[in-house]
Design an enzyme around this catalytic site. Structure first.
Site, PDB file in Angstrom:
ATOM      1  N   ASN A 214      15.339  12.453 -10.934  1.00  0.00           N
ATOM      2  CA  ASN A 214      16.740  12.523 -10.603  1.00  0.00           C
ATOM      3  C   ASN A 214      17.618  13.747 -10.612  1.00  0.00           C
ATOM      4  OD1 ASN A 214      18.857  10.360  -9.632  1.00  0.00           O
ATOM      5  ND2 ASN A 214      19.813  11.085 -11.926  1.00  0.00           N
TER       6      ASN A 214
ATOM      7  N   SER B 285      18.258   8.622  -1.695  1.00  0.00           N
ATOM      8  CA  SER B 285      20.011   7.852  -1.422  1.00  0.00           C
ATOM      9  C   SER B 285      19.711   6.850  -0.577  1.00  0.00           C
ATOM     10  CB  SER B 285      20.864   9.244  -1.751  1.00  0.00           C
ATOM     11  OG  SER B 285      21.933   8.838  -1.071  1.00  0.00           O
TER      12      SER B 285
ATOM     13  N   TYR C 220      22.779  17.553   2.006  1.00  0.00           N
ATOM     14  CA  TYR C 220      21.948  16.343   1.542  1.00  0.00           C
ATOM     15  C   TYR C 220      21.257  15.033   2.308  1.00  0.00           C
ATOM     16  CZ  TYR C 220      23.405  12.882  -2.278  1.00  0.00           C
ATOM     17  OH  TYR C 220      22.612  11.616  -3.117  1.00  0.00           O
TER      18      TYR C 220
ATOM     19  N   ALA D  38      19.443  15.477   4.928  1.00  0.00           N
ATOM     20  CA  ALA D  38      18.556  16.150   5.170  1.00  0.00           C
ATOM     21  C   ALA D  38      17.422  15.979   3.565  1.00  0.00           C
ATOM     22  CB  ALA D  38      18.468  17.268   5.667  1.00  0.00           C
TER      23      ALA D  38
ATOM     24  N   LYS E 122      17.446  14.754   1.292  1.00  0.00           N
ATOM     25  CA  LYS E 122      17.177  13.162   0.385  1.00  0.00           C
ATOM     26  C   LYS E 122      16.293  12.555   1.605  1.00  0.00           C
ATOM     27  CE  LYS E 122      19.750  12.685  -3.043  1.00  0.00           C
ATOM     28  NZ  LYS E 122      18.992  12.876  -4.661  1.00  0.00           N
TER      29      LYS E 122
ATOM     30  N   VAL F 215      27.231   5.812  -6.255  1.00  0.00           N
ATOM     31  CA  VAL F 215      27.121   5.019  -7.979  1.00  0.00           C
ATOM     32  C   VAL F 215      28.214   5.449  -8.258  1.00  0.00           C
ATOM     33  CG1 VAL F 215      25.153   5.041 -10.213  1.00  0.00           C
ATOM     34  CG2 VAL F 215      24.054   5.188  -7.706  1.00  0.00           C
TER      35      VAL F 215
ATOM     36  N   THR G  17      29.280   8.159 -10.288  1.00  0.00           N
ATOM     37  CA  THR G  17      28.479   9.108 -11.407  1.00  0.00           C
ATOM     38  C   THR G  17      29.308  10.382 -11.165  1.00  0.00           C
ATOM     39  OG1 THR G  17      27.137  10.065  -9.820  1.00  0.00           O
ATOM     40  CG2 THR G  17      26.335   8.387 -11.382  1.00  0.00           C
TER      41      THR G  17
END
Length: 232
Positions: free
Chosen positions: A53, A100, A113, A115, A117, A148, A150
């Protein structure tokens, strides 16, 4: 399967900005992870489940984002397989790599980001095929959650993190205002689906505020939906 270890979360590692320092940090991360996995095996006798993760958003220092989001997942997967695959005396198990929704479609405010994922999805599906063909005994699946709740969300509103794409931050804000955000416990439930269902290998589970669905990919490139184009 008798799971002796529920999950190992590979959380984001903080790297320096330069290529050299980033390389040093990545080596330190790999060394640390190696020791953690060895300790788990020594304590519990084996590793049954791994959850990679790794995730940050930093469009300014994009090399750092690639190193963590994709490099961390690759290294975590490879190191875990050394302990888990049957040819090395392991007992098999399951690896779940966290991608994601941006791994299935573009997030315009965060192209790097996006790319990374996408890379997690491609790498994990390829390794799942390898595991099946080589009889590793390890299933490798992918989880693609919506936004999410976070700390990662705060970086989407930070010009420091999204740089020249900052004017596009309203896109993500509108998406979250319209559909809300996921709670971490909902993501955990989706994670367990990929762990418990032993028929799943190379599968992509997408979860958003409305539903959780498996995403279907063609088995071969020639099976994609296509539109002929003349090159004359």
């Amino acid at each position: 399967m008798d799971y002796s270890v529920t999950m190992l979360l590979l959380l984001k590692s903080l790297y320096k900005s330069s290529k050299r320092e980033c390389g040093y940090a990545l080596n330190a991360f790999m060394f640390s992870l190696t020791g953690v996995l060895e300790k788990i095996v020594k304590t519990f006798g084996r590793i049954d489940i791994l959850c990679n993760n790794a995730g940050i958003i930093n469009e300014k220092h994009w090399e750092k984002t690639i190193a963590i989001n994709l490099g961390g997942v690759v290294r975590g997967t490879y190191l875990a397989l050394e302990h888990m695959k049957k040819e090395n005396g392991g007992n098999g198990g399951v690896i779940v790599n966290i991608s994601s929704m941006a791994g299935l479609g573009p997030l315009p405010m965060a192209p790097i980001y996006t790319a990374t994922k996408h890379g997690v999805v491609g790498f994990s599906r390829a390794m799942a095929a390898v595991s099946k063909l080589a009889n590793y005994g390890v299933r490798i699946n992918i989880l693609c959650p919506w936004f999410v709740k976070t700390n990662l969300l705060s970086t989407m509103n930070s010009e420091k993190h999204i740089g020249s794409f900052f004017p596009l931050k309203g896109i993500a804000e509108t998406m979250m205002q319209n559909r809300g955000c996921l709670e971490a416990d909902v993501v955990a439930k989706a994670f367990l689906v990929l762990v418990k269902d032993e028929s799943k290998n190379g599968d992509v589970l997408m979860i958003d505020p409305d539903e959780a669905v498996f995403v279907s990919f063609p088995e071969r490139a020639q099976d994609f939906s296509t539109t002929p184009v003349s090159l004359e």
